[in-house]
Structures are given as structure tokens and as C-alpha cells.
Design a protein around this motif. Structure first.
Motif, PDB file in Angstrom:
ATOM      1  N   TYR A 176     -14.002   1.983  11.766  1.00  0.00           N
ATOM      2  CA  TYR A 176     -12.756   2.109  11.601  1.00  0.00           C
ATOM      3  C   TYR A 176     -12.008   2.685  12.836  1.00  0.00           C
ATOM      4  O   TYR A 176     -11.009   2.321  13.275  1.00  0.00           O
TER       5      TYR A 176
ATOM      6  N   ASP B  48      -1.522 -13.013   3.829  1.00  0.00           N
ATOM      7  CA  ASP B  48      -2.702 -12.482   4.588  1.00  0.00           C
ATOM      8  C   ASP B  48      -2.320 -12.480   6.013  1.00  0.00           C
ATOM      9  O   ASP B  48      -2.397 -13.542   6.617  1.00  0.00           O
ATOM     10  N   LEU B  49      -2.212 -11.590   6.461  1.00  0.00           N
ATOM     11  CA  LEU B  49      -1.709 -11.030   8.055  1.00  0.00           C
ATOM     12  C   LEU B  49      -3.099 -11.277   8.974  1.00  0.00           C
ATOM     13  O   LEU B  49      -3.020 -10.735  10.113  1.00  0.00           O
TER      14      LEU B  49
ATOM     15  N   ALA C  45      -3.934  -2.732   6.873  1.00  0.00           N
ATOM     16  CA  ALA C  45      -5.401  -2.254   7.223  1.00  0.00           C
ATOM     17  C   ALA C  45      -6.194  -2.244   6.006  1.00  0.00           C
ATOM     18  O   ALA C  45      -5.770  -2.059   4.792  1.00  0.00           O
TER      19      ALA C  45
ATOM     20  N   GLY D  27       0.923  -1.104   0.055  1.00  0.00           N
ATOM     21  CA  GLY D  27       0.084   0.097  -0.063  1.00  0.00           C
ATOM     22  C   GLY D  27       0.988   1.116   0.003  1.00  0.00           C
ATOM     23  O   GLY D  27       1.992   1.355  -0.200  1.00  0.00           O
ATOM     24  N   PHE D  28       0.266   2.386   0.319  1.00  0.00           N
ATOM     25  CA  PHE D  28       0.539   3.706   0.040  1.00  0.00           C
ATOM     26  C   PHE D  28       1.873   4.052   1.159  1.00  0.00           C
ATOM     27  O   PHE D  28       2.961   4.069   0.720  1.00  0.00           O
ATOM     28  N   ILE D  29       1.476   4.140   2.470  1.00  0.00           N
ATOM     29  CA  ILE D  29       2.542   4.673   3.518  1.00  0.00           C
ATOM     30  C   ILE D  29       3.598   3.489   3.891  1.00  0.00           C
ATOM     31  O   ILE D  29       4.726   3.886   3.768  1.00  0.00           O
TER      32      ILE D  29
ATOM     33  N   ASP E 158       2.489  -8.001   2.188  1.00  0.00           N
ATOM     34  CA  ASP E 158       0.884  -7.376   2.037  1.00  0.00           C
ATOM     35  C   ASP E 158       0.262  -8.602   1.564  1.00  0.00           C
ATOM     36  O   ASP E 158       0.706  -9.567   0.889  1.00  0.00           O
ATOM     37  N   LYS E 159      -1.143  -8.557   1.533  1.00  0.00           N
ATOM     38  CA  LYS E 159      -1.947  -9.673   1.157  1.00  0.00           C
ATOM     39  C   LYS E 159      -2.203  -9.521  -0.509  1.00  0.00           C
ATOM     40  O   LYS E 159      -2.620 -10.550  -1.005  1.00  0.00           O
ATOM     41  N   LYS E 160      -2.002  -8.428  -1.070  1.00  0.00           N
ATOM     42  CA  LYS E 160      -2.260  -8.105  -2.457  1.00  0.00           C
ATOM     43  C   LYS E 160      -1.155  -8.906  -2.936  1.00  0.00           C
ATOM     44  O   LYS E 160       0.026  -8.901  -2.622  1.00  0.00           O
TER      45      LYS E 160
ATOM     46  N   SER F 211       0.178   1.787  13.320  1.00  0.00           N
ATOM     47  CA  SER F 211      -0.429   3.039  12.628  1.00  0.00           C
ATOM     48  C   SER F 211      -1.811   3.155  13.173  1.00  0.00           C
ATOM     49  O   SER F 211      -2.795   2.418  12.417  1.00  0.00           O
TER      50      SER F 211
ATOM     51  N   LEU G 296       1.456  -1.508   9.392  1.00  0.00           N
ATOM     52  CA  LEU G 296       0.549  -0.544   8.694  1.00  0.00           C
ATOM     53  C   LEU G 296      -0.345  -1.172   7.757  1.00  0.00           C
ATOM     54  O   LEU G 296      -0.937  -0.585   7.074  1.00  0.00           O
TER      55      LEU G 296
ATOM     56  N   LYS H  60      -8.951   1.202  15.537  1.00  0.00           N
ATOM     57  CA  LYS H  60      -7.705   1.684  15.872  1.00  0.00           C
ATOM     58  C   LYS H  60      -7.581   1.985  17.438  1.00  0.00           C
ATOM     59  O   LYS H  60      -6.559   1.542  17.958  1.00  0.00           O
TER      60      LYS H  60
ATOM     61  N   LYS I 283      -8.425   9.185  -1.008  1.00  0.00           N
ATOM     62  CA  LYS I 283      -8.722  10.579  -0.321  1.00  0.00           C
ATOM     63  C   LYS I 283      -8.831  11.705  -0.983  1.00  0.00           C
ATOM     64  O   LYS I 283      -8.580  11.889  -2.067  1.00  0.00           O
TER      65      LYS I 283
ATOM     66  N   VAL J 163      -2.911  11.382   5.276  1.00  0.00           N
ATOM     67  CA  VAL J 163      -1.733  11.279   4.490  1.00  0.00           C
ATOM     68  C   VAL J 163      -1.698  11.435   3.143  1.00  0.00           C
ATOM     69  O   VAL J 163      -2.637  10.644   2.674  1.00  0.00           O
TER      70      VAL J 163
HETATM   71  P1  NAD Z   1      -3.248   1.381   2.014  1.00  0.00           P
HETATM   72  O1  NAD Z   1      -4.635   0.916   1.736  1.00  0.00           O
HETATM   73  O2  NAD Z   1      -2.642   2.026   0.731  1.00  0.00           O
HETATM   74  O3  NAD Z   1      -2.175   0.349   2.432  1.00  0.00           O
HETATM   75  C1  NAD Z   1      -2.907  -0.540   3.369  1.00  0.00           C
HETATM   76  C2  NAD Z   1      -2.467  -1.944   2.905  1.00  0.00           C
HETATM   77  O4  NAD Z   1      -2.560  -3.133   3.869  1.00  0.00           O
HETATM   78  C3  NAD Z   1      -2.811  -2.273   1.706  1.00  0.00           C
HETATM   79  O5  NAD Z   1      -1.839  -2.480   0.659  1.00  0.00           O
HETATM   80  C4  NAD Z   1      -3.604  -3.927   1.742  1.00  0.00           C
HETATM   81  O6  NAD Z   1      -3.621  -4.565   0.883  1.00  0.00           O
HETATM   82  C5  NAD Z   1      -2.663  -4.238   3.025  1.00  0.00           C
HETATM   83  N1  NAD Z   1      -3.609  -5.145   3.833  1.00  0.00           N
HETATM   84  C6  NAD Z   1      -4.905  -5.057   4.237  1.00  0.00           C
HETATM   85  N2  NAD Z   1      -5.461  -6.169   4.733  1.00  0.00           N
HETATM   86  C7  NAD Z   1      -4.230  -7.022   5.030  1.00  0.00           C
HETATM   87  C8  NAD Z   1      -4.166  -8.092   5.569  1.00  0.00           C
HETATM   88  N3  NAD Z   1      -5.036  -8.806   5.971  1.00  0.00           N
HETATM   89  N4  NAD Z   1      -2.658  -8.852   5.452  1.00  0.00           N
HETATM   90  C9  NAD Z   1      -1.829  -8.224   4.620  1.00  0.00           C
HETATM   91  N5  NAD Z   1      -2.053  -6.821   4.152  1.00  0.00           N
HETATM   92  C10 NAD Z   1      -3.181  -6.403   4.219  1.00  0.00           C
HETATM   93  O7  NAD Z   1      -3.350   2.514   3.284  1.00  0.00           O
HETATM   94  P2  NAD Z   1      -2.416   3.569   3.700  1.00  0.00           P
HETATM   95  O8  NAD Z   1      -2.869   4.970   3.377  1.00  0.00           O
HETATM   96  O9  NAD Z   1      -0.945   3.064   3.325  1.00  0.00           O
HETATM   97  O10 NAD Z   1      -2.451   3.374   5.368  1.00  0.00           O
HETATM   98  C11 NAD Z   1      -1.610   2.548   5.972  1.00  0.00           C
HETATM   99  C12 NAD Z   1      -1.660   2.742   7.398  1.00  0.00           C
HETATM  100  O11 NAD Z   1      -2.015   4.163   8.063  1.00  0.00           O
HETATM  101  C13 NAD Z   1      -3.302   2.027   7.703  1.00  0.00           C
HETATM  102  O12 NAD Z   1      -3.333   1.373   9.211  1.00  0.00           O
HETATM  103  C14 NAD Z   1      -4.228   3.083   7.969  1.00  0.00           C
HETATM  104  O13 NAD Z   1      -5.416   2.727   8.815  1.00  0.00           O
HETATM  105  C15 NAD Z   1      -3.487   4.036   8.772  1.00  0.00           C
HETATM  106  N6  NAD Z   1      -3.905   5.564   8.395  1.00  0.00           N
HETATM  107  C16 NAD Z   1      -3.615   6.276   6.851  1.00  0.00           C
HETATM  108  C17 NAD Z   1      -3.971   7.301   6.862  1.00  0.00           C
HETATM  109  C18 NAD Z   1      -3.989   8.167   5.476  1.00  0.00           C
HETATM  110  O14 NAD Z   1      -4.199   9.175   5.359  1.00  0.00           O
HETATM  111  N7  NAD Z   1      -3.510   7.442   4.383  1.00  0.00           N
HETATM  112  C19 NAD Z   1      -4.715   8.044   7.956  1.00  0.00           C
HETATM  113  C20 NAD Z   1      -4.799   7.410   9.213  1.00  0.00           C
HETATM  114  C21 NAD Z   1      -4.211   6.421   9.383  1.00  0.00           C
END
Ligand code: NAD
Length: 347
Positions: free
Chosen positions: A163, A68-69, A90, A26-28, A48-50, A130, A88, A167, A206, A193
Motif C-alpha cells: 500500500y 472501473d478506473l 483505491a 467510498g468514504f472520503i 466508482d467501480k462499485k 490522495s 481518491l 502511494k 479502521k 480519517v
Molecule cells: P474507501 O475504500 O471508502 O473508498 C475508495 C473507493 O475507491 C471505494 O469505494 C472503491 O470501490 C473505489 N475503487 C477501488 N478501486 C476502484 C477502481 N478500479 N475504479 C473505481 N473505483 C475504485 O476508502 P477511503 O477511506 O475513502 O479512502 C480514499 C482515498 O484516501 C484512498 O486513496 C486511500 O488510500 C486514501 N487514504 C485514506 C485514509 C483513511 O484513513 N481513510 C488514510 C490515508 C489515505
């Protein structure tokens, strides 16, 4: 203390210590994996699960694993040999996702529940979770001219349904693993973010990415209007991705922040209407605005109070929104072009 004096992974770990990063497709977490890689860490396990072809970033030299975590056994495999674990992963997205798919959001509790136990059993030195500004009491976010949220505002608890409660519960796991079992845990509450390599289409994106895409689409199609979710008066703050990765590193390695939730966000508050204007300016266009009052809009206002992070780290996110949005816009524009040309893109 100046930010540069804060302990970080580079000052505390050996370059071959194993760093495990969950959610790295994912992103962060994808950006975090690259951040550590760029600092010369040689053993990073990104999970990652993807399936791999769907990851937003795959950095050469990083062990990238599809697991898959939410499964206990997979978490134990993921954490084997780990010195530090960053969770991170979710199932999440913007308001359009978290207001519609509360069950999916709640189910992410399985990930943290199994990951923290696995990290503890593996003898990891530190564990990062996170969290989110959505953990804050929604009663305090009913006015666009909100006062910024400080860490103590999460209780009495009335988090975002689904959600936010997930958290808050996962934060509690981190605190109890410290209290009962002595695990060093760190908890950051991220506030919106944004930046390159984030979701920009498909329903999980977002506001900053969605607005960039809409402006780019309007320019491309010649249909010079834009649909805004809600009345546009909602306010938010937005943190650029580079500030986020840096902040995670400092929070994880700060002895004063063990098991202590802390805001990680920008404190520059802006209305969605003003964010639209900023995006239009970057795109060099003015659009006709249409307001969809039935669309998900989230709380009326939310901002990060950065008093605590300033005090403990002598630092807070500082990339200006204009600078960050410009980089994000340019990246999404390229993605848009690539998609039109039939190339593989992030969203
Ligand atoms: P994202 O959706 O881009 O990345 C999350 C990754 O988690 C995804 O690639 C998804 O495939 C992976 N995932 C989901 N379920 C899984 C599982 N069972 N096993 C393995 N991987 C799994 O989201 P993000 O924006 O990168 O957010 C990262 C973290 O930061 C998350 O916990 C999110 O809640 C938190 N967060 C993000 C923001 C934001 O603005 N982006 C704000 C507050 C909190």
C-alpha cells in the motif's frame, strides 16, 4: 494567512465547471462530492467501480457513474471535459486489509497511472492525488512515543509494503507530470480519517469505527468484553472527515503546494487503549479487555507533523477526537440498528 483567506474551489472555479471525483462510492470521496455539491457546484461527476446500490452516499444532483478506473479507456471517459480531477479511488482498508492484501493495494497504481494521463489529455486544470501516511519510512515508526512525521521523512524510502509503496510511486507520477508536462498536481498524505459514512464492519474498517462497533455490539449482546488488536499501546492520530474535505480543497488550490506532498492529518496522538476508553465513555459502559497479539497492528506509532500545513495554509485539522468520535459513534449505532431491522446499511 488565515484559513478563510486561502483560495478554494469556490473562489477559483465557476459553479458549472466540471469536477470529477474518483472513488466517490467510498468514504472520503463520497463526502468530498457532497462538500462540493453543498457549495453550489452544479456539474460533479462521481465515479466508482462499485455498483450504485453499494455506494456509501449518493447525492441527488450529482452525476454518479459506475466505472472501473484501473482501465485506461474508462479513465478517459471519466475525465472528458473535466476542469478538476480528484483521484481518491483505491483498493484499501484498515491494517487488517492492507497487511493481508498487498497485491490488491499495489494494483491501485493502475488507477492513478491511467487517471492522471486521462486528466492531462482532457486538459484538466488541476489533479489531486490522495496519498497516505503509509508512504513514510516505517523505520521511523517503531516506537509508540514517536516524533511526528514531517514531509521529508518519506525519503530515504522504506514505505509500508504494498500500500505505502503504491502511494509513493503515484506521488512520483504527480511530480513528474508537473515537471515534464506542466500539469498542476496536488498531493495530500492523509493520516487516518474517520467519521460518518465510513466503513464500520466487514474487514476494511479502521480502528475508530471498529471500536465504536465493538462497544455497540457489547452493549447490545450483553457480552461485556472487547477484543483489541495488539497490546493497545500502539499510537495514532485520527482526522475527522470534515477537516479532510476542507483540507483537500485548500491544498488543491494553493499555488505553493503544486506537486508538493503535504500532511493532512490531526497531530493529536492517542494510544489504542485510550481510544477504547474514550469509546467506552461515549457508549456509557466499561468492558473487559482481551488483547489479540496475533492480529494485524501496523507500526508502533504514527503522528502527523503539522508545521508545514500551518505555515502554508495557516490552518490544520482541528475537530477534537472526542467530538468526532461522538458523531461517528452515533452514526454507527444508527447503522447497527438499521441492519438489525433489515434496512440497507453502508457496511
Ligand atoms: P474507501 O475504500 O471508502 O473508498 C475508495 C473507493 O475507491 C471505494 O469505494 C472503491 O470501490 C473505489 N475503487 C477501488 N478501486 C476502484 C477502481 N478500479 N475504479 C473505481 N473505483 C475504485 O476508502 P477511503 O477511506 O475513502 O479512502 C480514499 C482515498 O484516501 C484512498 O486513496 C486511500 O488510500 C486514501 N487514504 C485514506 C485514509 C483513511 O484513513 N481513510 C488514510 C490515508 C489515505
Amino acid at each position: 494567512m488565515k484559513a478563510k483567506d486561502n483560495p478554494t474551489a469556490s473562489s477559483m472555479l465557476k459553479k458549472h465547471d466540471l469536477i470529477v471525483i474518483a472513488g466517490a462510492g467510498g468514504f472520503i470521496a463520497g463526502a468530498l462530492a457532497r462538500y462540493f455539491h453543498d457549495q453550489g457546484f452544479t456539474r460533479i461527476r462521481a465515479i466508482d467501480k462499485k455498483p450504485l446500490p453499494e455506494w456509501y452516499q449518493v447525492t441527488e444532483g450529482i452525476e454518479s457513474v459506475c466505472l472501473d478506473l484501473s482501465d485506461d479507456y474508462n479513465c478517459r471517459k471519466a475525465c472528458e471535459g473535466a476542469v478538476e480531477v480528484y483521484n481518491l479511488a483505491a483498493d484499501m482498508g484498515g491494517m487488517g486489509f492492507i497487511e493481508r492484501f498487498r497485491i490488491e493495494c499495489l494494483r491501485s497504481i493502475l488507477i492513478n497511472t491511467h487517471m492522471i494521463e486521462a486528466a492531462y489529455r482532457a486538459g484538466a486544470q488541476r489533479y489531486f492525488f490522495s496519498s497516505s501516511a503509509c508512504a513514510y519510512n516505517v523505520e521511523l515508526q517503531k516506537d509508540p512515543n514517536v516524533r511526528a512525521l514531517k514531509e521529508s521523512d518519506a525519503y530515504p524510502a522504506m514505505a509500508e509494503r504494498g500500500y505505502g509503496w503504491e502511494k509513493l510511486m503515484s506521488e512520483m507520477f504527480c511530480q513528474e507530470y508537473r515537471a515534464e508536462r506542466g500539469l498542476h498536481t496536488a498531493i495530500a498524505r492523509f493520516h487516518n480519517v474517520y467519521g460518518p459514512y465510513g466503513t464500520w464492519d466487514g474487514g476494511r474498517e479502521k480502528a475508530p469505527a471498529a471500536l465504536c462497533r465493538k462497544v455497540i455490539e457489547a452493549k447490545d449482546t450483553g457480552k461485556h468484553d472487547i477484543v483489541i488488536w495488539g497490546d493497545g499501546h500502539q499510537t495514532r492520530s485520527f482526522m475527522y472527515i470534515d477537516d479532510c474535505t476542507k483540507g483537500i480543497d485548500m491544498i488543491m488550490h494553493c499555488e505553493k503546494l503544486i506537486a508538493t506532498p503535504i500532511n493532512l492529518g490531526s497531530d493529536f496522538l492517542i494510544s489504542i487503549n485510550d481510544l477504547v476508553s474514550m469509546t467506552e465513555k461515549i457508549g456509557g459502559i466499561k468492558l473487559e479487555r482481551e488483547y489479540d497479539l496475533d492480529a494485524p497492528r501496523g507500526v508502533a506509532g504514527r503522528n502527523s507533523d503539522n508545521t508545514f500545513i500551518q505555515k502554508v495554509l495557516g490552518w490544520a485539522p482541528s475537530t477534537t477526537l472526542e467530538e468526532g468520535m461522538k458523531k461517528t459513534y452515533e452514526w454507527i449505532e444508527q447503522q447497527y440498528e438499521d441492519r438489525k431491522a433489515g434496512k440497507r446499511t453502508v457496511s
